[in-house]
Design a protein around this motif. Sequence first.
Motif, PDB file in Angstrom:
ATOM      1  N   THR A  70       0.865  -1.180   0.000  1.00  9.17           N
ATOM      2  CA  THR A  70       0.000   0.000   0.000  1.00  9.17           C
ATOM      3  C   THR A  70       0.901   1.229   0.000  1.00  9.17           C
ATOM      4  O   THR A  70       1.868   1.284   0.745  1.00  9.17           O
ATOM      5  CB  THR A  70      -0.915   0.024   1.236  1.00  9.17           C
ATOM      6  N   GLY A  71       0.603   2.162  -0.816  1.00  9.61           N
ATOM      7  CA  GLY A  71       1.437   3.352  -0.958  1.00  9.61           C
ATOM      8  C   GLY A  71       1.972   3.488  -2.368  1.00  9.61           C
ATOM      9  O   GLY A  71       2.867   4.287  -2.639  1.00  9.61           O
ATOM     10  N   GLY A  72       1.410   2.694  -3.287  1.00  8.10           N
ATOM     11  CA  GLY A  72       1.882   2.709  -4.665  1.00  8.10           C
ATOM     12  C   GLY A  72       1.729   4.053  -5.342  1.00  8.10           C
ATOM     13  O   GLY A  72       2.505   4.396  -6.233  1.00  8.10           O
ATOM     14  N   ILE A 102       0.026  -9.583  -7.588  1.00 13.07           N
ATOM     15  CA  ILE A 102       0.413  -8.392  -6.831  1.00 13.07           C
ATOM     16  C   ILE A 102      -0.818  -7.575  -6.440  1.00 13.07           C
ATOM     17  O   ILE A 102      -1.669  -7.279  -7.279  1.00 13.07           O
ATOM     18  CB  ILE A 102       1.385  -7.519  -7.656  1.00 13.07           C
ATOM     19  N   PHE A 103      -0.867  -7.217  -5.175  1.00  9.46           N
ATOM     20  CA  PHE A 103      -1.920  -6.350  -4.653  1.00  9.46           C
ATOM     21  C   PHE A 103      -1.300  -4.979  -4.401  1.00  9.46           C
ATOM     22  O   PHE A 103      -0.448  -4.818  -3.532  1.00  9.46           O
ATOM     23  CB  PHE A 103      -2.482  -6.921  -3.346  1.00  9.46           C
ATOM     24  N   ALA A 104      -1.694  -3.979  -5.175  1.00 11.00           N
ATOM     25  CA  ALA A 104      -1.147  -2.624  -5.035  1.00 11.00           C
ATOM     26  C   ALA A 104      -2.225  -1.604  -5.368  1.00 11.00           C
ATOM     27  O   ALA A 104      -2.241  -1.023  -6.455  1.00 11.00           O
ATOM     28  CB  ALA A 104       0.071  -2.450  -5.934  1.00 11.00           C
ATOM     29  N   LEU A 109      -6.788   2.378   2.047  1.00 10.01           N
ATOM     30  CA  LEU A 109      -7.718   1.333   2.476  1.00 10.01           C
ATOM     31  C   LEU A 109      -8.268   1.654   3.860  1.00 10.01           C
ATOM     32  O   LEU A 109      -7.598   2.305   4.664  1.00 10.01           O
ATOM     33  CB  LEU A 109      -7.006  -0.018   2.538  1.00 10.01           C
ATOM     34  N   LYS A 110      -9.478   1.183   4.127  1.00 11.68           N
ATOM     35  CA  LYS A 110      -9.993   1.237   5.480  1.00 11.68           C
ATOM     36  C   LYS A 110      -9.193   0.249   6.325  1.00 11.68           C
ATOM     37  O   LYS A 110      -8.589  -0.687   5.809  1.00 11.68           O
ATOM     38  CB  LYS A 110     -11.477   0.863   5.500  1.00 11.68           C
ATOM     39  N   ALA A 111      -9.186   0.462   7.643  1.00 10.77           N
ATOM     40  CA  ALA A 111      -8.365  -0.364   8.529  1.00 10.77           C
ATOM     41  C   ALA A 111      -8.654  -1.853   8.354  1.00 10.77           C
ATOM     42  O   ALA A 111      -7.739  -2.667   8.238  1.00 10.77           O
ATOM     43  CB  ALA A 111      -8.584   0.056   9.980  1.00 10.77           C
ATOM     44  N   ALA A 117      -5.965  -7.448   3.821  1.00 11.28           N
ATOM     45  CA  ALA A 117      -5.047  -7.505   2.676  1.00 11.28           C
ATOM     46  C   ALA A 117      -3.701  -8.087   3.092  1.00 11.28           C
ATOM     47  O   ALA A 117      -3.111  -8.898   2.363  1.00 11.28           O
ATOM     48  CB  ALA A 117      -4.861  -6.113   2.089  1.00 11.28           C
ATOM     49  N   ILE A 118      -3.216  -7.691   4.256  1.00  9.74           N
ATOM     50  CA  ILE A 118      -1.957  -8.245   4.759  1.00  9.74           C
ATOM     51  C   ILE A 118      -2.109  -9.747   5.003  1.00  9.74           C
ATOM     52  O   ILE A 118      -1.250 -10.546   4.624  1.00  9.74           O
ATOM     53  CB  ILE A 118      -1.532  -7.533   6.062  1.00  9.74           C
TER      54      ILE A 118
END
Length: 247
Positions: A70-72, A102-104, A109-111, A117-118
């Motif tokens: 996350t942060g892409g 790949i998940f990007a 994202l909401k908490a 996702a992690i």
Amino acid sequence: NKMFEGVRAKMSTLHRHRQQVALIVAATPTLRQYEQSSGVRAAFLPYGVSPRFGIHANASMEYTHDLGFTGGWQRFNPRYPMRGQAFSRNNTNRMRERGVRIFAPNHMLKAEEYIRAIATSKLWFATSEVGEHASTRFYEVLFSGRCMLVCNRDLAAYAPLGFVEGKHMAMFGSPQEFEAKVYYYLSHEEERMTMVRNAREFVLSHHMWKHRAAEFVASVRLALANRSLANQRRLRAAGEISTQSRK
């Protein structure tokens, strides 16, 4: 969290009020410059993690992604060296062509979405921030019990936290090494999961927010005690000077 923005102005303000400030706490081990520019004692207080990031640790969930990040949309942020190079479109496109899922996402994202996702990604990409600063993302992934962290080799940031390469996380020093580590750990499941378990156990015993709270209280008590002793010495010195001047 954005501690590196406007540092010069923050230190200038602290310097002006240094007689009223007993302590600065910062999530970076690089503290000497803060003490020198502010005139206030500084203590290292890393981030921590909430127990909710480990809620899926023992779940038999399907892994829907091989690599997450996350942060892409900020991959070329100058505060994060190596991020843009390692997670470049060329690299990620090449990995996708070789079957890496790949998940990007290109949005926040909401908490709950982030935690899931992690938990449904085998590996997670992260890099340290300027100032030998490990963000909250490190602790959140390491505590997940599901996902293994792959991060840049910044020993100045990780060694003070007790994290060890090859035991708690995989590290890379170049975009090529990052890509090689992804392929390696996706094909060596037992090694990956051993590292995931080691990381969770270590974070559980050293890096929860309850540990940070206890460390914060101890640091404040020590700083106040030191300030009190310093004030007593100043008063004694002032009294001796006054006595000598009367003589």
